[in-house]
Design a protein around this motif. Structure first.
Motif, short mmCIF file in Angstrom:
data_model
loop_
_atom_site.label_atom_id
_atom_site.label_comp_id
_atom_site.label_asym_id
_atom_site.label_seq_id
_atom_site.Cartn_x
_atom_site.Cartn_y
_atom_site.Cartn_z
N ALA A 172 0.87 -1.17 0.03
CA ALA A 172 -0.03 -0.13 -0.08
C ALA A 172 0.90 1.27 -0.11
N LEU A 173 2.06 1.19 0.61
CA LEU A 173 3.06 2.35 0.86
C LEU A 173 3.84 2.44 -0.42
N GLU A 174 3.76 1.42 -1.29
CA GLU A 174 4.87 1.17 -2.43
C GLU A 174 6.22 1.25 -1.82
N THR A 175 6.45 0.23 -1.12
CA THR A 175 7.99 0.57 -0.35
C THR A 175 8.18 -1.10 -0.15
N ASP A 176 9.47 -1.28 0.41
CA ASP A 176 9.72 -2.69 1.22
C ASP A 176 10.49 -2.24 2.45
N VAL A 177 10.32 -3.45 3.08
CA VAL A 177 10.91 -3.35 4.56
C VAL A 177 11.53 -4.61 4.95
N GLU A 178 12.56 -4.38 5.45
CA GLU A 178 13.41 -5.71 6.08
C GLU A 178 12.91 -6.00 7.43
N ARG A 179 12.90 -7.23 7.73
CA ARG A 179 12.28 -7.62 8.76
C ARG A 179 13.21 -8.53 9.80
N ALA A 180 13.59 -8.23 11.04
CA ALA A 180 14.22 -8.92 11.97
C ALA A 180 13.54 -9.73 12.82
N TYR A 181 13.39 -11.11 12.57
CA TYR A 181 12.41 -11.90 13.43
C TYR A 181 13.42 -12.42 14.37
N THR A 182 12.42 -12.38 15.50
CA THR A 182 13.15 -12.29 16.77
C THR A 182 12.62 -13.22 17.81
N SER A 183 13.32 -14.09 18.52
CA SER A 183 12.92 -14.97 19.45
C SER A 183 12.65 -14.46 20.86
N PRO A 184 11.86 -15.06 21.57
CA PRO A 184 11.84 -14.31 23.21
C PRO A 184 13.20 -14.03 23.60
N ARG A 185 14.09 -14.98 23.78
CA ARG A 185 15.50 -14.79 24.18
C ARG A 185 15.83 -13.60 23.66
N GLU A 186 15.88 -13.52 22.44
CA GLU A 186 16.62 -12.27 21.67
C GLU A 186 15.96 -10.74 22.01
N LEU A 187 14.72 -10.99 22.12
CA LEU A 187 13.93 -9.65 22.57
C LEU A 187 14.23 -9.24 23.88
N SER A 188 14.58 -10.42 24.82
CA SER A 188 14.88 -10.16 26.32
C SER A 188 16.11 -9.32 26.53
N ILE A 189 16.96 -9.64 25.47
CA ILE A 189 18.36 -8.71 25.48
C ILE A 189 17.85 -7.18 25.96
N VAL A 190 16.73 -6.64 25.34
CA VAL A 190 16.36 -5.33 25.50
C VAL A 190 15.14 -5.10 26.44
N ASP A 191 14.96 -6.28 27.35
CA ASP A 191 13.74 -6.37 28.04
C ASP A 191 12.47 -6.17 27.43
N LEU A 192 12.18 -6.94 26.27
CA LEU A 192 11.05 -6.78 25.55
C LEU A 192 10.23 -8.31 25.42
N SER A 193 9.19 -8.31 25.36
CA SER A 193 8.63 -9.84 25.20
C SER A 193 7.90 -9.59 23.89
N PRO A 194 7.54 -10.66 23.30
CA PRO A 194 6.83 -10.91 21.86
C PRO A 194 5.11 -9.88 22.14
N ASP A 195 4.47 -10.20 23.43
CA ASP A 195 3.49 -9.55 23.67
C ASP A 195 3.33 -8.23 23.70
N GLU A 196 4.24 -7.48 23.86
CA GLU A 196 4.35 -5.94 23.99
C GLU A 196 4.17 -5.50 22.33
N PHE A 197 4.21 -6.26 21.30
CA PHE A 197 4.03 -5.78 20.05
C PHE A 197 2.45 -5.95 19.85
N PRO A 198 1.96 -4.91 19.16
CA PRO A 198 0.48 -4.93 18.76
C PRO A 198 0.30 -5.95 17.88
N LEU A 199 -0.78 -6.62 17.92
CA LEU A 199 -1.37 -7.75 17.10
C LEU A 199 -0.55 -8.82 16.92
N TYR A 200 -0.15 -9.06 18.20
CA TYR A 200 0.92 -10.48 18.24
C TYR A 200 0.11 -11.15 18.96
N ARG A 201 -0.05 -12.60 18.60
CA ARG A 201 -0.87 -13.58 19.60
C ARG A 201 -0.03 -14.92 19.62
#
Length: 329
Positions: free
Chosen positions: A241-270
């Motif tokens: 829709a934006l006529e663009t591309d985006v790179e994605r960094a797929y991250t495990s719960p362990r990787e997210l924990s490096i910066v004190d994040l968890s998957p459920d802090e991202f909107p529309l994640y279940r």
């Protein structure tokens, strides 16, 4: 049916519902407290009654002034709201309660109206306002609708999953639109395959109207995108829709924990798939909007209105710290 009362009607679902009803030649009355701008103030086919839905006298006034064939209840959040409405509007041709896919208790794929169990609701939960009790409260409303139908009330329920589209004030999807629009790389929780079905708001409005016109009393109907997509595919649709591309960094719960994040802090994640069967409402003539069209309209509206969803997920600074770490691994 040619007259409708929309309880709500100015912000998101109710606003699109009014437009849907007008497109099908209804005369519409909205009922709300007047806390938000009225987008239909200049439309001579839309009347407005100001009042508080929690006040029985105000609901009775709305009924008297609108004299509706159909009532659509977009802002019933507690069981007592549905109890009062099914009593006051017991003699209308259709009372349609906006429930939620969150009313389902069992993690089945897909969730089916007449098979999947609903959440239970305690007396304490019934009067609570927190998100933790949202599903139980909606499920209690569904049961009240069913009980009202047994008394002869033409009451029905519609259960959408997460709703998106223009005028979405929650900004959950706006978070991802902003990320894709503004950055070359985004952090994605998990591997991008998690599935949380969504419902385009114009389709929800269509479903509400169809249920009022064709639905059976006491029944509940799921409504949502017929083609449910993963988080990764949703990002593709946004990028297209934006006529663009985006790179994605797929991250495990362990990787997210490096910066004190968890998957459920991202909107529309279940973590577990949430998918509603829409075959029942399809029998009433329901068709969902093609996903590319729905996303294009949504993205355009979010960008025009400057919605960023920055309060809905991790701060970009935190994501960039994680990206820096992952880039050195």
């Amino acid at each position: 049916m040619d007259s409708a009362l929309v309880v709500g009607g100015t912000r998101f679902v109710g606003r699109h519902l009014v437009e849907e009803l007008l497109a099908h030649d209804y005369h519409v009355t909205t009922f709300n407290r007047g806390n938000h701008d009225d987008p239909f103030a200049e439309n001579d086919r839309v009347d407005r009654v100001e009042g508080d839905r929690n006040e029985r006298r105000d609901l009775l006034t709305a009924k008297r002034e609108a004299d509706p064939d159909a009532v659509f209840d977009c802002i019933a959040y507690k069981p007592r709201d549905v109890e009062s409405a099914t009593d006051i509007f017991a003699d209308v041709d259709a009372y349609v309660y906006v429930s939620s896919g969150a009313a389902y208790a069992d993690e089945e794929v897909p969730k089916c109206e007449d098979e999947t169990a609903l959440e239970s609701c305690t007396a304490e939960q019934a009067t609570d306002d927190s998100w933790a009790t949202y599903g139980p409260r909606k499920a209690a409303g569904d049961r009240i609708v069913s009980e009202a139908a047994e008394r002869g009330v033409n009451a029905m329920a519609v259960r959408p999953p997460v709703i998106y589209g223009p005028h979405d004030y929650t900004e959950r999807l706006a978070y991802w639109v902003h990320r894709v629009a503004e950055y070359d790389e985004v952090v994605v929780p998990g591997d991008g395959t998690n599935l949380w079905q969504r419902a385009y708001v114009e389709d929800v409005a269509q479903g509400l109207r169809l249920v009022a016109e064709e639905g059976d009393p006491g029944e509940a109907y799921n409504v949502g995108d017929r083609n449910a997509v993963t988080l990764d595919r949703m990002l593709d649709l946004i990028a297209d829709a934006l006529e663009t591309d985006v790179e994605r960094a797929y991250t495990s719960p362990r990787e997210l924990s490096i910066v004190d994040l968890s998957p459920d802090e991202f909107p529309l994640y279940r973590d577990y798939p949430h998918l509603l069967s829409t075959s029942k409402i399809a029998e009433l003539g329901y068709e969902s909007t093609p996903l590319d069209e729905a996303m294009a309209r949504t993205v355009e509206a979010h960008r025009e209105n400057g919605l960023t969803g920055e309060d809905e997920g991790p701060e970009r600074e935190t994501e960039e710290r994680l990206l820096d770490v992952l880039g050195t691994v």
